[in-house]
Design an enzyme around this catalytic site. Structure first.
Site, short mmCIF file in Angstrom:
data_model
loop_
_atom_site.label_atom_id
_atom_site.label_comp_id
_atom_site.label_asym_id
_atom_site.label_seq_id
_atom_site.Cartn_x
_atom_site.Cartn_y
_atom_site.Cartn_z
CD GLU A 13 16.29 60.99 10.43
OE1 GLU A 13 17.07 61.41 11.29
OE2 GLU A 13 16.32 59.83 9.98
CD GLU A 17 20.03 62.67 8.43
OE1 GLU A 17 21.14 63.23 8.40
OE2 GLU A 17 19.88 61.47 8.75
CG ASN A 59 17.42 58.89 6.69
OD1 ASN A 59 18.59 58.77 6.36
ND2 ASN A 59 17.06 59.27 7.91
CD GLU A 114 14.05 54.61 12.33
OE1 GLU A 114 14.31 55.81 12.11
OE2 GLU A 114 14.87 53.69 12.18
NE ARG A 121 17.40 51.03 15.34
CZ ARG A 121 17.84 51.76 14.33
NH1 ARG A 121 19.05 51.55 13.85
NH2 ARG A 121 17.08 52.70 13.80
CG ASP A 178 44.30 19.99 60.30
OD1 ASP A 178 44.95 20.12 59.26
OD2 ASP A 178 44.82 19.87 61.43
CG ASP A 201 54.13 33.63 64.34
OD1 ASP A 201 53.89 34.24 63.28
OD2 ASP A 201 55.28 33.35 64.73
CE LYS A 244 48.60 25.04 63.94
NZ LYS A 244 47.72 24.05 63.34
CG HIS A 279 45.19 20.70 66.31
ND1 HIS A 279 44.18 20.35 65.46
CD2 HIS A 279 46.34 20.64 65.58
CE1 HIS A 279 44.68 20.11 64.26
NE2 HIS A 279 46.00 20.27 64.31
CG HIS A 295 48.28 16.46 62.77
ND1 HIS A 295 47.67 16.51 61.53
CD2 HIS A 295 48.29 17.75 63.21
CE1 HIS A 295 47.34 17.76 61.23
NE2 HIS A 295 47.71 18.54 62.25
CB THR A 333 51.75 26.49 57.18
OG1 THR A 333 51.62 25.11 56.86
CG2 THR A 333 51.78 27.30 55.91
#
Length: 1191
Positions: free
Chosen positions: A320, A334, A336, A342, A387, A582, A688, A751, A781, A783, A919
């Site tokens: 290498e 080095e 090997n 590889e 790899r 709703d 609100d 509402k 609106h 209920h 809410t």
């Protein structure tokens, strides 16, 4: 070479006959050789080979042996008893019983004993482990076992990096400054670095592959990094000796494949470019090295051969070099002294089988006899190897372990796969290297080769463990790589390589979800005992062409003012359909899923195009979508907009509270509205809970600035026709109207959230507003709790209201809105008739919801509420809250006390000053009412004991002024008695809040959940921090559960049931539930079996009911940054802290080891260590809680 392969059957010829055949074949082919070789080399046929290794390299050698007619023998550790390499060998033997996993393969005496006891002729060391240990080669020689590699003498010179360096110096090769001998302690390392300076690189003297390797750039880090490198080297190679050399900046890493025989003949098989590295470990290798100047290539090849000749090298090896691109200089690095990972790319471009050649050389054949003189070795095309590892590139390549749930490889022309245990069901161990498959491509050009490799990787499907495939694809597609302009810093200097979309893995995640529901029950709490119906609801047919133009066209073309004018001028009465929000909030606890909403959406678009709006978002839906339905509210909005492009969408905006229950910084509310408009929202009904104008004004401003239609709402309470009720009289509502018109509302909404607006009051209120504001569109609106909803809304229409809220018949009545069908039918033939609304289409629409509602039995309000109730005029409980309070009462066993709860609701309302109840103010009244019931308190008790009682936090927050100022002020002395010295807020609660840093929040979320986090997710987290993060975790773990059918989502499939899930257009998954195991495994898991698209799949699900009985280690909660979990399965190498220690963010607390790699676990926050749950030497699983830190 052809003749050689033909003449190698299992009954192999004598060495003399063998050589004669080879020489004769060479003569016939005209092959000449300049080599001088000796026939004195003894030829000793090898009949059996033991591979002292594991995994893919063991299998690679076994295959070569089989082709040569040689018996293959494997060894395996206890941890590898199920590994594929054991099964691929002709024989296999257990070694290292009782030893650590790596130590088993480093046990030289036992390996020799196995070889001798079983008549083994030769040992192949593979790579890693003992492959470069001269003492192992010597042990083989001493026991008359052929070592398939260099001799022990040569390996001592070459396998040891220090010795190899000395040999290179003697041979005259250029070298990098470094230590003359191996360094064994940190002080020696520091002395070298102080003398030669930094940067330096530490390398394991007896191994490679990046193990035991560290780059050090600061002197103060030398000793610690040495210890880490030393520890890794010991674990990986059995020897902790370290070699140090100066670190060369930005070089190319070029290595030369050499092959030598026992007669001294050496050839090279060209070079490889291994510059693409991470942590000094090669990731991608190329042969030959592209764009390498000829003169540099020739010099490197020459030096490699010369060095090997000088030491008498035999067998396969790699020399290498580092090459400085600017100067063209090369430096020996080095040798090997073994086969490399590889080696495959060299085989592909030269056509030489290196493993077979190794074996033949070990038998005593010379290179000329094998037809391998230098002139005969050619190089054709390019080969690239990737790899493929079980590492997560999104987490700094953290190794991943576990069971491979799915494995499909990418094959085809030009692709080679070298692997071992790469199959569905295989267990990836934490004890060894993370390599799963080597993928090699071969083609004529570098770009063509990269394209093949790219295609192959894209075909892979690996589930159960993370892989580095996304990262590899980015490397292969990078222009620098394709133009061969990379060096060893390529990965470090190109952070964009880490910008990738990880695999969605949707099918596997859905399997995990289904398994979880089957083993542990529903992930969404079920309220009633009614099970979801086993039905498949088919929506009515819809044309495939574009739907008719609706009012949204006016708004998008000409703006909000033109829209308001069109509404006011529209003939008859316009309708808003509340079915999508709703209605199911009131009747089905807001639990209706996007899956069922979008199925009917195209029908609404085509048949109800004349609607004023579809109310489909905001309010409680935002919170519930994430918390209970595990789906993204933003995706719901976008999906519906795609299917209903023509009708305006309407949402409920809680003024300064956006869609939350508290005040937010102003910039959050503004940004929320901006994002909502971007995703398709049109009409913002801004209200609100106290009719507190400053809160409403902020919401109006945010919606208007975002480009939306502002529909300011007045929340109605009381009774304007009752002279005894003076707090909320007609004047009050008319004054509010004046203020909202002055503030610029486009539409006014009344509402009536509790259904208190009686017909006579409706006529009076609407007519009074109409007289005062003739051009103002009025929207009502209500209920239907008392059952008078249709009558009241008819009165509003005749009094001059422009728009009325209704719900489709099957989702109307009770606490929902009045019936669409009844209202439309009642106006037919009058000047207030709802134009463009067909009664037959209403019936079809209702039929869909009548069936769909049966899927939501677990949330069905009629389980407790059988009819409407006119006592709403007394208690004034809003529709949605009425249902929830009733559910809560029954679930707590207080069903028989619901009348008492309603009575206490009236008292609580009066205690708090007679509030507008919607809410979150309605929740405050409800909380106080339940507090009174649970503690058996009367109104007198509450008021008398106000200083001493521990009130619900919502009540205290209200009294402090955290939701705004109520009409008429706070109740005194009750407020003062409750609050005592607590702070009070005057004015708008969010007015003084600092702007939220949304970019900072996004950065934190991306760091925690990955790059898929978008601006919508950031807003979800800004509004609901805990809920959003829990949802993100759920989404990551279980995938697109919103695509499951509702019954399957809620309670899971039945055994043997088959069903389909469409995860996106053109992608449908077919599931079949097969079985669930009765027995638990040691980890407390049950295996659940499925068929997915015809293939058997299984998942392991922890049985939560058995966790305590099995005494399993607790898991870290990802929601708490102070709880640190093990990032991977592995061994505890060191514990750096004790309980009571003060630690800083980033400080190393614990060191873990997995796959021969050490990893530091760092503190994610500063604080005090309160728990340490591991000790050195213990094994941990991924996410096991190991340390806990408090502020």
């Amino acid at each position: 070479m052809t003749v050689l392969r033909v003449l190698l059957p299992r009954a192999r010829p004598s060495h003399l006959a063998f050589r004669n055949v080879l020489l004769h074949s060479q003569a016939l082919s005209g092959c000449s050789s300049s080599y001088q070789y000796s026939t004195k080399t003894e030829y000793k046929p090898i009949k059996s080979v033991l591979v002292a290794n594991r995994g893919e390299i063991a299998i690679r050698v076994f295959r070569a042996c089989t082709e040569l007619g040689i018996r293959s023998v494997g060894i395996y550790s206890e941890q590898d008893k199920m590994h594929m390499h054991r099964q691929k060998a002709d024989e296999a033997y257990l070694i290292g019983k009782g030893l650590e996993p790596v130590q088993a393969y480093l046990n030289i005496p036992e390996i020799i004993r196995v070889a001798k006891n079983n008549g083994i002729d030769a040992i192949h060391p593979g790579y890693g482990f003992l492959s470069e240990r001269s003492d192992f080669a010597a042990a083989c020689e001493e026991n008359n076992i052929a070592f398939i590699g260099p001799s022990a003498h040569v390996m001592a010179k070459m396998g040891d990096k220090v010795a190899a360096r000395q040999s290179a110096i003697k041979a005259g090769l250029p070298i990098i400054p470094g230590t003359d001998n191996a360094v064994t302690n940190g002080k020696e390392a520091l002395a070298f670095c102080e003398q030669h300076g930094v940067p330096v690189i530490f390398k394991a003297a007896f191994g490679g592959g990046g193990r035991g390797m560290r780059v050090v750039t600061r002197l103060e880090d030398v000793e610690e990094q040495f210890e880490r490198a030393h520890s890794e080297a010991v674990k990986s190679f059995g020897n902790g000796a370290i070699f140090i050399e100066k670190f060369v900046q930005n070089p190319r890493h070029i290595e030369v494949q050499v092959m030598g025989d026992k007669s001294g003949n050496i050839v090279h098989l060209f070079e490889r470019d291994c510059s693409v590295q991470r942590r000094h470990q090669k990731v991608v290798e190329i042969a030959p090295a592209p764009n390498l100047p000829v003169e540099i290539r020739d010099a490197i090849l020459k030096d490699a051969v010369h060095l090997c000749e000088s030491v008498g090298y035999s067998n396969a090896g790699t020399v290498e070099f580092l090459v400085e691109p600017k100067t063209g200089k090369h430096y020996f690095m080095e040798v090997n002294a073994r086969l490399q990972v590889e080696h495959t790319v060299t085989e592909e471009v030269t056509g030489v089988d290196l493993v077979q050649t190794q074996i033949k050389v070990a038998e005593g054949l010379t290179l000329p006899e094998l037809g391998m003189d230098q002139s005969s070795i050619g190089c054709s095309g390019y080969a690239i190897q990737c790899r493929l590892t079980t590492e997560d590139p999104a987490k700094s390549f953290q190794p991943d372990t576990g069971r491979i749930e799915v494995f499909r490889s990418g094959e085809g022309m030009g692709i080679r796969l070298d692997s071992a245990s790469a199959f569905a069901g295989a267990i990836v161990s934490p004890h060894y290297d993370s390599l799963l498959v080597k993928v090699i491509a071969k083609a004529n050009t570098l770009k063509a080769t990269a394209a093949k490799l790219n295609r192959s990787l894209k075909e892979f499907r690996i589930r159960g463990v993370k892989t580095n495939i996304p990262f590899l694809l980015n490397v292969l597609e990078h222009p620098k790589f394709l133009n061969a302009a990379v060096d060893t810093r390529f990965i470090d200097e190109n952070p964009q390589l880490f910008n990738f979309q990880p695999s969605q893995n949707r099918a596997q995640k859905l399997l995990n979800y289904l398994g979880t529901v089957l083993v542990n029950g529903p992930t969404t709490p079920l309220v009633t005992d009614i099970q979801p119906a086993h039905i498949h609801v088919v929506p009515p047919q819809t044309p495939s062409d574009n739907p008719p133009v609706g009012l949204r066209e006016v708004f998008k073309k000409d703006g909000p003012e033109a829209f308001a004018k069109a509404v006011r001028n529209a003939p008859g009465t316009l309708l808003t359909d509340t079915t999508f929000r709703d209605a199911h909030q009131s009747l089905l606890a807001t639990r209706v899923r996007t899956h069922d909403l979008i199925k009917i959406s195209p029908f609404v678009a085509h048949n109800f195009s004349s609607l004023y709006s579809v109310e489909n978002w905001g309010g409680a839906t935002f919170d519930v979508a994430m918390r209970f339905l595990h789906e993204c509210p933003w995706e719901r909005l976008a999906s519906m907009r795609e299917r209903i492009p023509n009708v305006p969408f309407q949402m409920l905006l809680r003024g300064a509270n956006a869609v939350g229950y508290t005040s937010y910084p102003d910039n959050v509310v503004h940004k929320f509205c901006e994002l909502a408009v971007k995703e398709g929202m049109d009409v913002f009904r801004v209200f609100d809970s106290l009719n507190y104008l400053p809160n409403i004004h902020l919401g109006m401003e945010a919606a208007g600035n975002a480009g939306g239609i502002v529909e300011a709402a007045i929340s109605y309470t009381g009774d304007i026709t009752d002279p005894s009720k003076t707090k909320y009289d007609l004047k009050y509502y008319l004054n509010l109207t004046d203020e909202l018109v002055k503030a610029g509302t486009h539409v006014l909404c009344i509402k009536d959230m509790a259904g208190l607006l009686k017909p006579r009051a409706a006529t009076l209120l609407v007519d009074s507003i109409r007289q005062k504001h003739p051009d103002l569109p009025i929207h009502i609106h209500t209920h239907d709790t008392a059952g008078a909803g249709v009558a009241s809304m008819l009165a509003c229409a005749h009094a001059g209201a422009d728009v009325i809220d209704v719900a489709v018949d099957a989702m109307s009545g009770l606490t929902s809105q009045p019936s669409m069908g009844a209202f439309v039918a009642s106006l037919q033939g009058t000047d207030k008739e709802a134009k463009g609304i067909d009664m037959d289409k209403i019936s079809e629409y209702s039929a869909y919801w009548e069936q769909t509602r049966n899927l939501y039995g677990p949330f069905e309000s009629t389980a407790t509420m059988r009819s409407g109730n006119a006592d709403v005029y007394k208690h004034e409980i809003p529709g949605g809250q009425y249902t929830n309070l009733q559910f809560q009462a029954f679930s707590l066993g207080l069903g028989n006390q619901f009348e008492l709860i309603k009575e206490k609701y009236c008292e609580a309302n009066q205690i708090l000053g007679d509030l507008v109840k919607v809410t979150p103010s309605s929740k405050i009244v409800g909380d106080l009412a339940q507090f009174m019931v649970q503690n058996k308190l009367s109104r007198q008790d509450v008021e008398d004991k106000a200083e001493d009682l521990s009130f619900p936090s919502s009540v205290v927050d209200f009294l402090q002024g955290h939701i705004g100022q109520p009409h008429g002020g706070f109740p005194e002395p009750f407020r003062s008695n409750v609050l005592g010295k607590r702070e009070r807020v005057d004015g708008r609660p969010g007015e003084d809040l600092e702007p939220m840093d949304l970019e900072k929040l996004k950065t934190a979320l991306v760091e925690k959940f990955g790059s898929k986090i978008n601006d919508n997710d950031v807003m979800s987290a800004a509004l609901y921090p805990k809920v959003a993060e829990e949802f993100f975790h759920f989404r990551e773990k279980y995938g697109p559960v919103d695509k499951l059918g509702t019954r399957i989502f809620l309670v899971g499939p039945k055994i043997a049931e088959e069903f389909e899930v469409t995860i996106e257009q053109g992608k449908t998954l077919h599931f079949k539930t097969l079985a669930c195991s009765l027995d638990l495994n040691p980890e407390g898991e049950r295996e659940v079996f499925f068929e997915l698209n015809g293939q058997l799949r299984s998942v392991f699900i922890k049985d939560e009911s058995m966790a305590s009985a099995l005494n399993l280690r607790p898991k870290a909660d990802p929601m708490y940054v102070g709880q640190l979990g093990a990032p991977m399965k592995g061994d505890v190498v060191d514990v750096k802290v004790n309980v009571g220690d003060q630690v800083e963010k980033g400080q190393v607390l614990v060191i873990l080891s997995a796959m021969k790699m050490e990893m530091s676990v760092q503190a994610q926050k500063s604080g005090k260590v309160t728990k340490v749950l591991v000790v050195k030497g213990e094994k941990v699983e991924g996410d096991d809680l190991i340390v806990e830190i408090d502020e």
